[in-house]
Enzyme design. Structure first.
Site, PDB file in Angstrom:
ATOM      1  N   HIS A   1       1.086  -1.182  -0.176  1.00 60.50           N
ATOM      2  CA  HIS A   1       0.472  -0.271  -0.375  1.00 60.50           C
ATOM      3  C   HIS A   1       0.844   1.192   0.119  1.00 60.50           C
ATOM      4  O   HIS A   1       0.463   2.335   0.142  1.00 60.50           O
ATOM      5  CB  HIS A   1      -1.262   0.313   1.372  1.00 60.50           C
ATOM      6  CG  HIS A   1      -2.146  -0.367   0.924  1.00 60.50           C
ATOM      7  ND1 HIS A   1      -2.121  -1.749   0.618  1.00 60.50           N
ATOM      8  CD2 HIS A   1      -3.615  -0.482   0.865  1.00 60.50           C
ATOM      9  CE1 HIS A   1      -3.515  -2.303   0.154  1.00 60.50           C
ATOM     10  NE2 HIS A   1      -4.469  -1.695   0.672  1.00 60.50           N
TER      11      HIS A   1
ATOM     12  N   GLY B   1       4.598  -2.458   6.609  1.00 64.00           N
ATOM     13  CA  GLY B   1       4.039  -0.939   6.131  1.00 64.00           C
ATOM     14  C   GLY B   1       3.706  -0.337   7.445  1.00 64.00           C
ATOM     15  O   GLY B   1       4.252   0.454   7.292  1.00 64.00           O
TER      16      GLY B   1
ATOM     17  N   HIS C   1     -22.992  18.558   7.110  1.00 62.62           N
ATOM     18  CA  HIS C   1     -23.096  20.159   7.605  1.00 62.62           C
ATOM     19  C   HIS C   1     -22.649  20.760   5.706  1.00 62.62           C
ATOM     20  O   HIS C   1     -21.340  20.393   5.318  1.00 62.62           O
ATOM     21  CB  HIS C   1     -22.290  20.630   8.108  1.00 62.62           C
ATOM     22  CG  HIS C   1     -22.199  21.255   9.789  1.00 62.62           C
ATOM     23  ND1 HIS C   1     -23.224  22.021   9.985  1.00 62.62           N
ATOM     24  CD2 HIS C   1     -21.985  20.124  10.120  1.00 62.62           C
ATOM     25  CE1 HIS C   1     -23.288  21.231  11.750  1.00 62.62           C
ATOM     26  NE2 HIS C   1     -22.856  20.609  11.822  1.00 62.62           N
TER      27      HIS C   1
ATOM     28  N   TYR D   1       2.656   8.800   5.265  1.00 60.91           N
ATOM     29  CA  TYR D   1       1.560   9.218   3.890  1.00 60.91           C
ATOM     30  C   TYR D   1       2.998   9.811   2.532  1.00 60.91           C
ATOM     31  O   TYR D   1       3.623  10.783   2.418  1.00 60.91           O
ATOM     32  CB  TYR D   1       1.132  10.627   4.204  1.00 60.91           C
ATOM     33  CG  TYR D   1      -0.241  10.421   5.308  1.00 60.91           C
ATOM     34  CD1 TYR D   1      -0.846   8.825   5.188  1.00 60.91           C
ATOM     35  CD2 TYR D   1      -0.402  11.130   5.951  1.00 60.91           C
ATOM     36  CE1 TYR D   1      -1.651   9.275   6.800  1.00 60.91           C
ATOM     37  CE2 TYR D   1      -1.863  11.305   6.258  1.00 60.91           C
ATOM     38  CZ  TYR D   1      -2.412   9.777   7.097  1.00 60.91           C
ATOM     39  OH  TYR D   1      -3.503   9.847   7.741  1.00 60.91           O
TER      40      TYR D   1
HETATM   41  C1  LIG Z   1      -6.084   2.798   1.978  1.00 63.66           C
HETATM   42  C2  LIG Z   1      -5.062   2.705   2.796  1.00 63.66           C
HETATM   43  C3  LIG Z   1      -5.409   3.275   3.417  1.00 63.66           C
HETATM   44  C4  LIG Z   1      -4.910   4.388   4.751  1.00 63.66           C
HETATM   45  N1  LIG Z   1      -4.499   4.299   6.191  1.00 63.66           N
HETATM   46  C5  LIG Z   1      -3.897   4.876   7.092  1.00 63.66           C
HETATM   47  C6  LIG Z   1      -4.210   4.888   8.589  1.00 63.66           C
HETATM   48  O1  LIG Z   1      -4.764   5.106   8.939  1.00 63.66           O
HETATM   49  N2  LIG Z   1      -3.286   5.531   8.877  1.00 63.66           N
HETATM   50  C7  LIG Z   1      -1.908   4.927   8.224  1.00 63.66           C
HETATM   51  O2  LIG Z   1      -0.926   5.334   9.523  1.00 63.66           O
HETATM   52  N3  LIG Z   1      -1.724   5.002   7.087  1.00 63.66           N
HETATM   53  C8  LIG Z   1      -2.558   4.912   6.887  1.00 63.66           C
HETATM   54  N4  LIG Z   1      -1.835   4.299   4.696  1.00 63.66           N
HETATM   55  C9  LIG Z   1      -1.061   4.302   5.075  1.00 63.66           C
HETATM   56  C10 LIG Z   1      -0.150   2.835   5.131  1.00 63.66           C
HETATM   57  O3  LIG Z   1       0.063   2.974   6.496  1.00 63.66           O
HETATM   58  C11 LIG Z   1       1.132   3.110   4.315  1.00 63.66           C
HETATM   59  O4  LIG Z   1       1.529   3.155   3.389  1.00 63.66           O
HETATM   60  C12 LIG Z   1       2.109   1.499   4.801  1.00 63.66           C
HETATM   61  O5  LIG Z   1       3.441   1.966   4.460  1.00 63.66           O
HETATM   62  C13 LIG Z   1       1.600   0.301   4.316  1.00 63.66           C
HETATM   63  O6  LIG Z   1       2.097  -0.771   4.372  1.00 63.66           O
HETATM   64  P1  LIG Z   1       2.479  -2.150   3.353  1.00 63.66           P
HETATM   65  O7  LIG Z   1       3.033  -3.059   4.229  1.00 63.66           O
HETATM   66  O8  LIG Z   1       0.986  -2.353   2.553  1.00 63.66           O
HETATM   67  O9  LIG Z   1       2.467  -1.391   2.149  1.00 63.66           O
HETATM   68  P2  LIG Z   1       4.010  -2.375   1.677  1.00 63.66           P
HETATM   69  O10 LIG Z   1       4.011  -0.658   0.112  1.00 63.66           O
HETATM   70  O11 LIG Z   1       4.525  -3.815   1.434  1.00 63.66           O
HETATM   71  O12 LIG Z   1       5.416  -1.388   2.173  1.00 63.66           O
HETATM   72  C14 LIG Z   1       5.848  -0.009   2.581  1.00 63.66           C
HETATM   73  C15 LIG Z   1       6.485   0.412   3.023  1.00 63.66           C
HETATM   74  O13 LIG Z   1       7.403  -0.078   3.681  1.00 63.66           O
HETATM   75  C16 LIG Z   1       8.332  -1.468   3.603  1.00 63.66           C
HETATM   76  N5  LIG Z   1       8.191  -2.814   3.578  1.00 63.66           N
HETATM   77  C17 LIG Z   1       6.891  -3.139   4.138  1.00 63.66           C
HETATM   78  N6  LIG Z   1       7.197  -4.213   4.744  1.00 63.66           N
HETATM   79  C18 LIG Z   1       8.002  -4.333   5.287  1.00 63.66           C
HETATM   80  C19 LIG Z   1       9.129  -5.510   5.775  1.00 63.66           C
HETATM   81  N7  LIG Z   1       9.117  -6.594   6.280  1.00 63.66           N
HETATM   82  N8  LIG Z   1      10.684  -5.193   5.758  1.00 63.66           N
HETATM   83  C20 LIG Z   1      11.494  -3.463   5.506  1.00 63.66           C
HETATM   84  N9  LIG Z   1      10.168  -2.987   4.612  1.00 63.66           N
HETATM   85  C21 LIG Z   1       8.876  -2.959   4.816  1.00 63.66           C
HETATM   86  C22 LIG Z   1       8.423  -1.693   1.882  1.00 63.66           C
HETATM   87  O14 LIG Z   1       9.477  -1.779   1.489  1.00 63.66           O
HETATM   88  C23 LIG Z   1       7.895   0.425   1.102  1.00 63.66           C
HETATM   89  O15 LIG Z   1       8.896   1.674   0.978  1.00 63.66           O
HETATM   90  C24 LIG Z   1      -3.290   4.048   4.375  1.00 63.66           C
HETATM   91  C25 LIG Z   1      -2.408   3.748   3.128  1.00 63.66           C
HETATM   92  C26 LIG Z   1      -3.490   3.811   2.476  1.00 63.66           C
HETATM   93  C27 LIG Z   1      -3.468   2.753   0.282  1.00 63.66           C
END
Ligand SMILES: Cc1cc2nc3c(=O)[nH]c(=O)nc-3n(C[C@H](O)[C@H](O)[C@H](O)COP(=O)(O)OP(=O)(O)OC[C@H]3O[C@@H](n4cnc5c(N)ncnc54)[C@H](O)[C@@H]3O)c2cc1C
Ligand SMILES: *[C@@H]1O[C@H](CO)[C@@H](O)[C@H](O)[C@H]1NC(C)=O
Length: 398
Positions: free
Chosen positions: A19, A88, A160, A341
């Site tokens: 994400h 992430g 509102h 973000y």
């Molecule tokens: C619909 C939506 C809603 C969201 N709502 C919120 C929210 O309410 N609160 C909030 O704080 N954020 C929110 N986010 C943001 C979200 O927390 C970040 O985008 C987060 O980094 C996503 O984690 P992921 O594991 O899904 O993503 P990924 O794309 O898999 O990882 C994100 C980053 O972390 C790195 N990474 C992931 N896992 C590891 C690992 N195990 N070891 C080393 N590096 C790693 C990846 O390389 C990449 O750079 C939202 C995002 C979306 C798309």
């Protein structure tokens, strides 16, 4: 493996839930290999001790579902959108509606296992307190404690309207009952005129579905990794700000008038009220530095529909000019931004993965002074910068 990678000049991308708002876990400008943690998603919950081991590849929904299977009163202070990956999400801070009471998700991590560039598995004990919690990208397994979520009350104020298409919603989340809340609201926010009809009592797990715009669906929907909330448009650009001083009425009116632009039809700007425990956790307790002194976090979500993607530049331009417009009203030097973000536009246009000075531009915005400590840890643990992407912490090789 490491040597093979290097010989072929491959970069590594690590994906948990996929994400990342700039796609850094699955896009690169050079040949690359994805380490996809999709299959590393076990969730082990110890209800008695209120702790859990969660693997990085689990999504928040899987974590929540496993908690709800065992208890309807315990909660983990995580985000609402359940298809976000644990890896992430937590390593980027982890903001959710319980943050004023329980801090970020990262604040609730008790231990973690990491695999370093040499294949060593480290945990909190073996890496030592100095390194623990200072990692940004080597995390492979994350654990979390979860907190007592008694009963959750979710409030929803009817829109509102300030013109035919734009609306302002006040959404609040209260741990307690309606009876406890109403007198508090009457005392603190009489102007909102909250009544019992505006309130809905529900369990924490139900509030996750509710906030996702999901109604009358079984909890199993939380296990759907590809679920896309109807609230979100398929395309969007995200930016963030932190607000330290009240924004003047003129300032706010300028922002609201931008929302009447044709390009802003699917745009949502969220203000999250700060305070509570966030004021009491020090800035350097974890890499996430946005603590006391903030009134709000703003999330600008400039969205557009699939059929409009040919005009994506117009939307991106709107997002940039709105961000410029807001600069007098938000944090300065640095203009703070929230790592989760992810926004590549807050750095330099000219990305060099090893350049320390360039990295300080976005680094200070995401981490403030903690950036220096992250660089220190990175230099110790991954001196040759094996794990890197456009906004990864650079080692100091001087
Ligand atoms: C619909 C939506 C809603 C969201 N709502 C919120 C929210 O309410 N609160 C909030 O704080 N954020 C929110 N986010 C943001 C979200 O927390 C970040 O985008 C987060 O980094 C996503 O984690 P992921 O594991 O899904 O993503 P990924 O794309 O898999 O990882 C994100 C980053 O972390 C790195 N990474 C992931 N896992 C590891 C690992 N195990 N070891 C080393 N590096 C790693 C990846 O390389 C990449 O750079 C939202 C995002 C979306 C798309
Ligand atoms: C998961 O959700 C998406 C929509 O967001 C849907 O298309 C898909 O069919 C769902 N998968 C399952 C297994 O229910």
């Amino acid at each position: 493996m490491n040597r093979f990678w290097r010989k072929h000049g491959l970069q590594t991308r690590i994906r948990s839930g996929g994400h990342d708002y700039e796609g850094l876990s699955f896009v690169a400008r050079v040949p690359f290999v994805i380490i996809d943690l999709f299959n590393f998603r076990s969730v082990d919950i110890d209800i008695e001790n209120r702790v859990a081991w969660v693997q990085s590849g689990a999504i928040l929904g899987e974590f929540y579902y496993r908690i709800a299977e065992k208890s309807r009163t315990l909660a983990f202070p995580g985000g609402v959108f359940h298809s976000v990956g644990v890896g992430g999400y937590i390593s980027g801070g982890g903001f959710g509606l319980l943050f004023r009471k329980h801090g970020t998700a990262g604040d609730n991590v008790l231990d973690a296992q990491f695999i370093d560039v040499n294949g060593r598995i480290l945990d909190r004990k073996s890496m030592g307190e100095d390194l623990f919690g200072r990692f940004e990208e080597e995390a492979v397994v994350v654990s979390g404690s979860f907190s007592r979520g008694n009963c959750v009350l979710f409030l929803y104020r009817k829109p509102h309207e300030f013109n035919s298409r734009r609306e302002a919603n006040f959404i609040a989340f209260f741990l307690g009952t309606t009876d406890e809340l109403l007198p508090l609201m009457e005392q603190r926010f009489p102007e909102l005129g909250l009544t019992i009809q505006d309130c809905t009592e529900m369990s924490w797990i139900e509030s996750i579905l509710y906030n996702n715009g999901i109604q009358n669906q079984p909890l199993e929907i939380l296990l759907n990794r590809t679920y896309r909330s109807p609230i979100n448009t398929p395309y969007y650009k995200i930016k963030s700000d932190y607000v330290k001083e009240p924004i003047s009425e003129t300032g706010l009116n300028g922002l609201f008038s931008r929302l009447t632009d044709e390009v802003a039809t699917s745009t949502v700007i969220l203000f999250f009220a700060y305070g509570g425990i966030m004021n009491r956790i020090s800035e350097d307790a974890t890499p996430f530095p946005h603590r006391a002194g903030n009134l709000f976090k703003i999330c600008y979500n400039t969205g557009w529909q699939a059929e409009d993607n040919i005009n994506s530049q117009r939307y991106l331009e709107w997002a940039r000019t709105t961000y410029d417009y807001m600069s007098p009203f938000v944090s300065k030097s640095p203009r703070e931004a929230y790592l989760n973000y992810r926004d590549l536009e807050i750095g330099s246009n000219n990305i060099d993965y090893t350049d320390y000075d360039q990295a300080t531009i976005w680094g200070r915005k995401y981490f403030k002074h903690n950036f220096d400590r992250l660089v220190h840890v990175k230099t110790q643990i991954d001196p040759h910068n094996f794990f890197k992407h456009e906004q990864s912490i650079p080692p100091l090789n001087r």
